[in-house]
Motif scaffolding. Structure first.
Motif, short mmCIF file in Angstrom:
data_model
loop_
_atom_site.label_atom_id
_atom_site.label_comp_id
_atom_site.label_asym_id
_atom_site.label_seq_id
_atom_site.Cartn_x
_atom_site.Cartn_y
_atom_site.Cartn_z
N ARG A 159 0.47 3.79 -3.06
CA ARG A 159 -0.08 5.12 -2.78
C ARG A 159 0.86 6.21 -3.31
NH1 ARG A 159 -0.66 4.23 2.17
NH2 ARG A 159 -2.78 3.38 1.95
N VAL A 196 -7.70 8.41 -4.44
CA VAL A 196 -6.40 7.74 -4.40
C VAL A 196 -6.51 6.40 -3.68
CG1 VAL A 196 -4.05 7.85 -3.44
CG2 VAL A 196 -5.04 9.86 -4.56
N GLU A 197 -7.21 6.38 -2.55
CA GLU A 197 -7.33 5.13 -1.79
C GLU A 197 -8.11 4.08 -2.57
OE1 GLU A 197 -5.68 4.28 0.97
OE2 GLU A 197 -4.72 6.20 0.57
N ALA A 248 0.80 -1.23 0.00
CA ALA A 248 0.00 0.00 0.00
C ALA A 248 0.83 1.28 0.00
CB ALA A 248 -0.96 -0.01 1.19
N PRO A 249 1.87 1.44 0.84
CA PRO A 249 2.63 2.71 0.82
C PRO A 249 3.26 2.99 -0.54
CG PRO A 249 3.08 1.50 2.83
CD PRO A 249 2.31 0.57 1.94
N ASP A 270 -8.13 12.36 -1.54
CA ASP A 270 -7.62 11.18 -0.86
C ASP A 270 -8.48 9.94 -1.10
OD1 ASP A 270 -5.51 12.66 0.09
OD2 ASP A 270 -6.40 13.03 2.06
N VAL A 305 0.46 6.33 -7.16
CA VAL A 305 -0.80 6.93 -7.60
C VAL A 305 -0.79 8.44 -7.32
CG1 VAL A 305 -3.30 6.98 -7.24
CG2 VAL A 305 -2.09 4.79 -7.29
N ARG A 306 -0.32 8.83 -6.14
CA ARG A 306 -0.29 10.24 -5.79
C ARG A 306 0.65 11.03 -6.71
NH1 ARG A 306 -3.61 13.50 -4.29
NH2 ARG A 306 -4.23 12.31 -2.45
N LYS A 364 -8.01 3.73 -5.80
CA LYS A 364 -7.04 3.20 -6.76
C LYS A 364 -6.06 2.24 -6.09
CE LYS A 364 -8.01 5.52 -10.62
NZ LYS A 364 -8.34 4.86 -11.90
N VAL A 365 -5.60 2.61 -4.90
CA VAL A 365 -4.65 1.77 -4.17
C VAL A 365 -5.29 0.43 -3.82
CG1 VAL A 365 -3.34 1.54 -2.01
CG2 VAL A 365 -3.32 3.71 -3.26
N THR A 366 -6.50 0.46 -3.29
CA THR A 366 -7.20 -0.77 -2.94
C THR A 366 -7.38 -1.68 -4.15
OG1 THR A 366 -8.36 0.34 -1.14
CG2 THR A 366 -9.32 -1.72 -1.94
#
Length: 287
Positions: free
Chosen positions: A125, A140-141, A121-122, A137, A128-129, A143-145
């Motif tokens: 993230r 972004v989350e 995840a880090p 946020d 993506v950011r 997309k991360v998930t």
């Protein structure tokens, strides 16, 4: 005899398309094997399409139209089905998302970022950011998930594809997240290798000229369909199925892999870099 499960065509464009395909096939009195006969695809591939789990390749749509006498219906609708989005992934990535789940082998070259299938995840993230600095946020989350969910491919209870990745040295020596997170990210890659889920190789900076220097690609091979190549840029991606181009890309990937370090040496370097980050040290070079 097990009762056949019906298809709910209201779920999505691909499931509606698949339901129509099965209706036409059964109305013609054809089995899955009979409909794909003469194509390069297997019956499991066609069955997945009927359930809405895979998109119809254009050449298979043309084949189906010829066999069923549907006057180009499936070929005409094929493009619309291909554009149908599922979840937060980019539209151009939809075919790859489905293909990964059905691939027998996946080979990936990543010169500038750790592959999405291997990201924690880090790291995801941060990527993506960096690509979307003005996004909120929650977006972004999401997309991360979605990216992390792809990694279920390597779960112990999954029919795991053979996954072989070639990584550039800079991915180990140039951290894009804080050092503890970078250590965890490399530990994750090493752990997958130790569990025999992936085979990583490293290309050193000093390797000199080699194919696909700055061009990330993914090669996917299937038991029931021709191979695919996926080439990606920052905000776009292209899925390639032309046999001549696929052959050229696969040859280039094989030559690139020949330049890379052996898997055991590469894994040792990944572990050493992770240990360095854990101790607050940033390696300048692997050698």
């Amino acid at each position: 005899m097990a009762r056949r499960k019906d298809i709910d065509g209201s779920m999505s464009v691909p499931t509606f398309y698949g339901k129509e395909l099965r209706w036409k096939r059964e109305a013609a009195g054809l089995s899955l094997e009979e409909l794909v006969a003469g194509s390069f695809y297997g019956k499991s591939h066609l069955s997945d399409i009927e359930r809405g789990e895979r998109r119809m390749p254009f050449e298979l749509a043309q084949h189906v139209d010829r066999v069923l006498g549907t006057d180009g219906f499936f070929a005409r609708c094929c493009e619309d089905v291909g554009k149908a989005r599922r979840g937060p992934h980019a539209a151009y990535f939809q075919q790859v998302l489905e293909a990964e789940r059905h691939a027998e082998t996946i080979e990936e070259w990543c010169p500038s970022t750790i592959p999405g299938l291997l990201q924690l995840a880090p790291y995801a993230r941060a990527q993506v950011r960096a690509a979307h600095p003005m996004a909120d946020d929650a977006w972004v989350e999401e997309k991360v998930t979605a990216r992390l969910s792809r990694a279920r491919l390597f779960d112990d209870n999954h029919d795991v594809p053979e996954y072989w990745t070639v990584l550039h040295e800079s991915l180990l020596t140039d951290p894009v997240v804080p050092l503890p997170a970078m250590a965890a990210q490399l530990d994750h890659v090493a752990g997958l290798a130790d569990r025999h889920r992936i085979v990583p190789q490293i290309v050193l900076r000093k390797s000199g000229p080699y194919p696909l220097t700055t061009a990330p690609i993914k090669v996917m091979v299937f038991p029931d369909a021709p191979p695919l190549i996926y080439a990606e840029a920052s905000y776009s991606g292209t899925t390639i199925d032309d046999p001549a181009l696929v052959k050229q890309y696969r040859k280039a990937y094989d030559r690139l892999r020949a330049v890379a370090l052996a898997p055991d040496v590469s894994l040792a370097m990944i572990k050493a870099a992770a240990e360095g980050y854990r101790n607050g040290e940033r390696p300048d070079r692997l050698e």
